[in-house]
Design a protein around this motif. Structure first.
Motif: not given
Length: 226
Positions: A95-118
């Motif tokens: 019913d609810v999906l929580i998406v946590p952060g992963g450091m800066r979205h524009d920092q190459p190699g960060s978790g969020m940067h890699r997630l956005l690349a998927d």
């Protein structure tokens, strides 16, 4: 589908959660999934899990599950913590999906940067019909999937300009509730967002009891589009 629509419509109705009337029950518990991935920020993910799990042990009608983007796995979080993720992502079961952060979205190699690349993941995310909750830079994944465009939202202070540039109406609040989209600021804001979910679905009195157990007091007020 009907159950999710009821939860969303009920939460948006005038003052129901604020008045303390629970929307989730033992017969129909709130099903929450927290998405984990390589490089996820520890507190972004574990703080909401802890709050919601404590609420469940206190009798709250919440079921919280850690899920990965694909299948059961072990992920390494941003500061090295290894976390076992018991299930793969199954949007139809939440019913609810929580998406946590992963450091800066524009920092190459960060978790969020890699997630956005998927891009395959982002396409799958865009089709989710659960209530979406973004913590910190996790909001940027929701933005990439189109959830925040033209809508009130917030994120980490360092990322607000980027979120606005992608079309969100950035609100300077710690937690922003726009019905089926809930967003919050950086890192510790995940505590506030999780307690707010408890209040929204289980009532203000129960949320206050959870705060007492946590020995934590929320900061500021929740911005609501009511």
């Amino acid at each position: 589908m009907e159950r999710r629509t009821f939860l969303q419509a009920s939460a948006l109705s005038t003052g129901l959660a604020a008045a303390g009337a629970p929307l989730a029950s033992a017969a129909s518990p709130l099903r929450v999934q927290i998405l984990l991935y390589e490089g996820v920020e520890e507190l972004d993910s574990i703080a909401p899990f802890d709050v919601l799990s404590i609420a469940a042990t206190m009798g709250g009608a919440i079921r919280t599950t850690l899920v990965s983007t694909n299948k059961p796995t072990m992920v390494t979080a941003s500061r090295g913590l290894r976390i076992e993720v018991p299930r793969g992502w199954s949007p139809q079961d939440a019913d609810v999906l929580i998406v946590p952060g992963g450091m800066r979205h524009d920092q190459p190699g960060s978790g969020m940067h890699r997630l956005l690349a998927d891009k395959a993941f982002i396409r799958r995310l865009a089709d989710v019909e659960a209530i979406m909750v973004g913590v910190c830079t996790g909001v940027m994944a929701l933005s990439a999937a189109g959830f925040t465009r033209g809508r009130p939202a917030t994120t980490h202070s360092d990322t607000k300009a980027a979120l606005a540039a992608q079309g969100a109406k950035v609100v300077n609040a710690r937690v922003v509730d726009d019905g089926d989209l809930v967003t919050c600021g950086g890192i510790t804001s995940g505590l506030d967002a999780a307690v707010w979910l408890v209040e929204r679905f289980l009532g203000a009195q129960f949320a206050n009891q959870v705060e007492t157990v946590l020995e934590y007091e929320r900061r500021g007020t929740v911005w609501r589009n009511s």
